[in-house]
Design a protein around this motif. Sequence first.
Motif, PDB file in Angstrom:
ATOM      1  N   GLU A  74       5.251   7.937   4.677  1.00 31.00           N
ATOM      2  CA  GLU A  74       5.211   8.283   3.125  1.00 31.00           C
ATOM      3  C   GLU A  74       5.987   7.428   2.249  1.00 31.00           C
ATOM      4  O   GLU A  74       5.676   7.053   1.327  1.00 31.00           O
ATOM      5  CB  GLU A  74       6.185  10.008   3.015  1.00 31.00           C
ATOM      6  N   ARG A  75       7.307   6.909   2.758  1.00 33.96           N
ATOM      7  CA  ARG A  75       8.120   6.004   1.934  1.00 33.96           C
ATOM      8  C   ARG A  75       7.106   4.542   1.692  1.00 33.96           C
ATOM      9  O   ARG A  75       7.281   3.954   0.736  1.00 33.96           O
ATOM     10  CB  ARG A  75       9.336   5.591   2.853  1.00 33.96           C
ATOM     11  N   HIS A  77       4.090   4.430   1.451  1.00 32.56           N
ATOM     12  CA  HIS A  77       2.999   4.987   0.650  1.00 32.56           C
ATOM     13  C   HIS A  77       1.669   4.812   1.854  1.00 32.56           C
ATOM     14  O   HIS A  77       0.606   4.521   1.343  1.00 32.56           O
ATOM     15  CB  HIS A  77       2.530   3.946  -0.536  1.00 32.56           C
ATOM     16  N   ALA A 211      -4.641   1.403   1.903  1.00 32.22           N
ATOM     17  CA  ALA A 211      -3.132   1.482   1.828  1.00 32.22           C
ATOM     18  C   ALA A 211      -2.301   0.328   2.602  1.00 32.22           C
ATOM     19  O   ALA A 211      -1.231   0.166   2.289  1.00 32.22           O
ATOM     20  CB  ALA A 211      -2.747   2.514   2.805  1.00 32.22           C
TER      21      ALA A 211
END
Length: 271
Positions: A74-75, A77, A211
């Motif tokens: 999550e950090r 992305h 991503a």
Amino acid sequence: MTQQLKTSATYSENAVSSEEHAIAARKTVERLIANGEPVALFLDVDGTLLDVALTPSTVHVPTYLPKLLDEIAERLHGALAIVTGRPLEEVDRLLHPAKFVAAGVHGGQMRLSDKGKIETLTPGFNPELVMDLKKIVEDLPGVVYEDKGSGIALHYRLAPELQSSLLMLLETLVPKYPTEFSICEGRKVVEVLPVGFSKGRALRKLATLPAFANKIPVMVGDDIADVDAFRAAEDLGGFGLKVQGENFSESESSFYGPSEVLDWLQKIANI
């Protein structure tokens, strides 16, 4: 004597320089993440996130690891991927309930999104080759046969003295099946893979995903099979961080073992 002393001193200086470089690379990655720079993290499993066990099924997974990896993904992305020799079904079982973008069996399997399906990219092995591999295992008691679907692993951790015999017998199959398979050595294991597949090729593919694209790739691994992935990450402007163990010495490694890798990941999560 003087020449020997000079040679010894030079070796010592090189070792220190190599160790300093390895630690500096790790700290540079920490700093990049702390500063919010675009970093993509690629992680091996056995010997990197998890201590190596006598057999693949007996590894211990820290209870906090799936959540920790989720937090880091999550950090970053979404720019966290697993790059491993294990089949991805096994990785999902070990890291349940977390799932990640991943390459398994040295790139023979791929999952291009955390919620996507596992794709098998490799052709099936010649049945005669499979029979010959099983015959080798029968002739070498203590060697464990593992069918990974996209590759075959022959584990000799229970009988390390059989390494040379195992490699010699595998080499005798090369003329019989030219261009059909490659031999990849690992930590007390020899993997038989379809030609053309490697962790380096897998990393390059994953690095093109939305991503991961245009981010600094960082590969963390402990095995000879990870060297190609280190090279791929460095070619793309990133870093290859080695974990000390059976293949990499303390002087060339950024981490002394999986426990330090996990401490580092926790540090990244808390930056």
